[in-house]
Design an enzyme around this catalytic site. Structure first.
Site, PDB file in Angstrom:
ATOM      1  N   ARG A 143       0.826  -1.207   0.000  1.00 21.48           N
ATOM      2  CA  ARG A 143       0.000   0.000   0.000  1.00 21.48           C
ATOM      3  C   ARG A 143       0.859   1.255   0.000  1.00 21.48           C
ATOM      4  NH1 ARG A 143      -4.898  -2.072   4.073  1.00 21.48           N
ATOM      5  NH2 ARG A 143      -6.047  -3.146   2.414  1.00 21.48           N
ATOM      6  N   TYR A 165      -6.075  -0.873  -6.654  1.00 24.88           N
ATOM      7  CA  TYR A 165      -5.468  -2.105  -6.142  1.00 24.88           C
ATOM      8  C   TYR A 165      -4.811  -1.904  -4.783  1.00 24.88           C
ATOM      9  CZ  TYR A 165      -1.076  -0.921  -8.846  1.00 24.88           C
ATOM     10  OH  TYR A 165       0.041  -0.353  -9.402  1.00 24.88           O
ATOM     11  N   GLU A 166      -4.569  -3.029  -4.119  1.00 17.57           N
ATOM     12  CA  GLU A 166      -4.129  -3.075  -2.713  1.00 17.57           C
ATOM     13  C   GLU A 166      -5.143  -2.417  -1.782  1.00 17.57           C
ATOM     14  OE1 GLU A 166      -1.939  -5.083  -2.222  1.00 17.57           O
ATOM     15  OE2 GLU A 166      -1.069  -5.173  -4.233  1.00 17.57           O
ATOM     16  N   GLY A 167      -6.409  -2.518  -2.149  1.00 15.31           N
ATOM     17  CA  GLY A 167      -7.488  -1.937  -1.358  1.00 15.31           C
ATOM     18  C   GLY A 167      -7.881  -0.594  -1.930  1.00 15.31           C
ATOM     19  N   GLN A 176      -9.217   2.392   2.150  1.00 13.51           N
ATOM     20  CA  GLN A 176      -8.158   3.060   2.907  1.00 13.51           C
ATOM     21  C   GLN A 176      -8.759   4.088   3.863  1.00 13.51           C
ATOM     22  OE1 GLN A 176      -5.152   1.723   2.427  1.00 13.51           O
ATOM     23  NE2 GLN A 176      -6.153   0.509   0.831  1.00 13.51           N
TER      24      GLN A 176
END
Length: 590
Positions: free
Chosen positions: A298, A442-444, A449
């Protein structure tokens, strides 16, 4: 011939932030890292810049044009990508952060992060594969057995093998409780992994002779939900007695995703069909193990956002200087030309300064974050490590969410500055917009977040993450010499703290409604503190461009960008009633 300029590493700004603003010498002395003096740091940055500019950047545009191909189950990447990677690992760049016990260099993050920024600015598609490998290294280092470390860790750290992170399934994206990939125990202590994963960056490629997949799956009888997920190491090729890749594992690439951007990076659908895997960590602790990778990834995605913003700014500045159109409203600026450069137009300067102020602010933010990672990695005092952990946890969703939101804004400003040329492929600016868009997903996603920040890191925490983050920024304010600037920074930081404390009293649905606004509000406030601190430091610089440029850019940020915080703050306490008032069938009138 493509007309887009190759990005040049912003070495002077990086050195100012590292040496003048963060005072790396004192930082390293406190951590017992005196061998990393200013000369060595600068040499590493200069070599990183040379590699990024001369080897990686020239591949960017052709990589976007060529894309990746899947032929008879084999993935090939754009021309030159694999050769550049071999040069990358031969020069030791992949090993920067790896443990010296497994052939790594154990460099401080404050040295590695600037190099990582340069690489992503030069070619984000190429860089993505090594990002995932670095994240896999963390998971294996922290959670794998000594046997697995012995077999795989040195090869991952060196980059001889690459790594992936296999989480997402068609029905299980953000909600990993829906994950269905299975892991059946085998008589030899391994596990047979069966299931399909999607959106797997660098799931297959032609760079190395093995790929190490870290796969989330469920053991028989595992608890339902996320508490029943385990993590497995699943190599593309199983190893023989000498530790070399031998028999092909039972996994394959179903397809390569056709994407909006990142065309030089293979995003694969991966199929595991009784593939042999090895448990990483204890059973049912897979999510915790995977978060070791995800949190690092992230931050790296946030760094990608900064990198794209820097590339857009550099292209915009070059074009604005060279592009002659009309005469400046303040009078003729270039008497020897038929028109003045558009950089003399106030509105173009507004866009350029927005790019510059946010890029330089976010760079300082990222290197302050890297300094905390140094403390987490090298400090001997448990209290210092705990505080650094808290700051990193609190700032991670801001780093990922805000810096990627800025990437899309600033890349779009780049197109605007270029005018019609910005919309044309050969100038390269539209690629930045396409590449930037995935970073918010991506990556949340950035919504995730924001929820992580306001719910887990603020409301559910006992206040230590917020207080330790406030203490870090307070220490930067304390270093400000100019009394008026210090008072201004103190007032801004106190406003942010008071607002954050008030939010803790909200119920769950009102917190969710305020999440994105709080993420942006926090970012603008903290960047304001950073800019005031940097401008004060720059006032003592012997570099006249930095001394005056930082002061004027700070003034622009405070006058024209910091007021954005007030709009986000106004929404924080409005509650969720207006968001939830519309019934589902009232969203359209069909």
């Amino acid at each position: 011939m493509f007309l887009c300029p190759n990005t040049l590493a912003p070495i002077n700004d990086m050195q100012f932030v590292l040496h003048d603003w963060l005072n790396l010498s004192a930082h390293y002395q406190k951590l017992g890292l005196e061998d990393f003096d200013q000369e060595l740091v600068n040499e590493i940055l200069n070599q990183g810049a040379k590699f990024s500019e001369e080897v990686i950047a020239p591949l960017n545009r052709e990589g976007d044009e060529q894309g990746c191909k899947l032929t008879n189950g084999i993935v090939t990447t754009p021309e030159g990508f694999a050769a550049a990677y071999q040069e990358y690992i031969a020069n030791g760049w992949n090993a920067m952060l790896g443990s010296a016990d497994y052939e790594g260099q154990d460099l401080p993050h404050t040295i590695a992060v600037p190099v990582q920024e340069m690489l992503s600015s030069a070619n984000i598609s190429w860089r993505l594969t090594s990002i995932l490998t670095e994240s896999a290294v963390l998971a294996v280092t922290k959670h794998a057995s000594e046997e697995l470390k012995k077999l795989y860790l040195a090869k991952l750290i060196s980059g001889v093998w690459t790594g992936t992170m296999c989480l997402t399934e068609p029905q299980a994206g953000t909600d990993l409780s829906l994950l269905s990939t299975k892991a059946e125990p085998s008589n030899d202590g391994s596990f047979n992994i069966t299931g399909g994963k999607i959106f797997i960056s660098a799931g297959d490629h032609d760079w190395t002779d093995n790929i190490v997949h870290l796969v989330l799956a469920r053991l028989p009888g595992a608890p339902t939900g996320v508490k029943g997920i385990s993590l497995f190491l699943v190599p593309k090729f199983l190893l023989d007695a000498s530790g070399s890749p031998a028999q092909a594992n039972s996994l394959s690439v179903g397809s390569i995703e056709k994407k909006m951007g990142l065309k030089g990076s293979p995003t694969c659908v991966m199929n595991f069909d009784d593939a042999k895997g090895f448990l990483v960590g204890a059973p049912h602790t897979g999510l915790a193990c995977m978060f070791t990778m995800m949190n690092d990834a992230r931050f790296q995605v946030g760094l990608q956002g900064l990198s794209i913003s820097e590339a857009s700014y550099q292209g915009s500045l070059t074009y604005a200087i060279d592009r002659l159109q009309s005469r400046a409203p303040q009078g003729i600026q270039q008497k020897d030309k038929k028109a003045d450069g558009i950089i003399h137009q106030p509105d173009v300067r507004r866009m350029l300064l927005t790019q510059k102020a946010l890029v330089e602010g976010c760079r300082a933010f990222s290197l302050l974050y890297a300094q905390q990672m140094d403390i987490e990695k090298f400090a001997s005092d448990a209290i210092d490590i705990s505080k650094a952990n808290n700051v990193i946890a609190f700032l991670t969703p801001i780093a990922k969410g805000f810096m990627t939101e800025m990437a899309t804004e600033l890349a779009n400003l780049g197109i605007q500055i270029y005018g019609g040329h910005g919309y044309i492929r050969e100038w390269g600016m539209e690629q930045l917009v396409r590449d930037a868009r995935i970073t918010q997903l991506y990556e949340g996603t950035n919504g995730i977040q924001a929820m992580d920040l306001i719910s887990r890191k603020l409301a559910r925490d006992k206040g230590t993450m917020l207080q330790d983050t406030h203490a870090l920024f307070t220490s930067k304010v304390a270093e400000i010499c100019d009394p008026q600037t210090k008072t201004q920074a103190q007032s801004l930081l106190q406003e942010w703290l008071n607002t954050a404390e008030q939010l803790k009293a909200l119920n769950a649905i009102d917190l969710a409604a305020a999440a994105t606004d709080f993420m942006h509000y926090s970012a603008y406030c903290l960047l304001g503190v950073i800019w005031l601190s940097m401008a004060d430091t720059a006032s003592r610089s012997t570099n006249k461009k930095i001394k005056h440029g930082k002061a004027k850019t700070c003034e622009f940020y405070i006058k024209r960008l910091l007021p954005r915080k007030d709009g986000f703050k106004a929404n924080l306490f409005n509650g969720a009633e207006d968001l939830m008032a519309l019934r589902d069938m009232e969203f359209d009138y069909h």
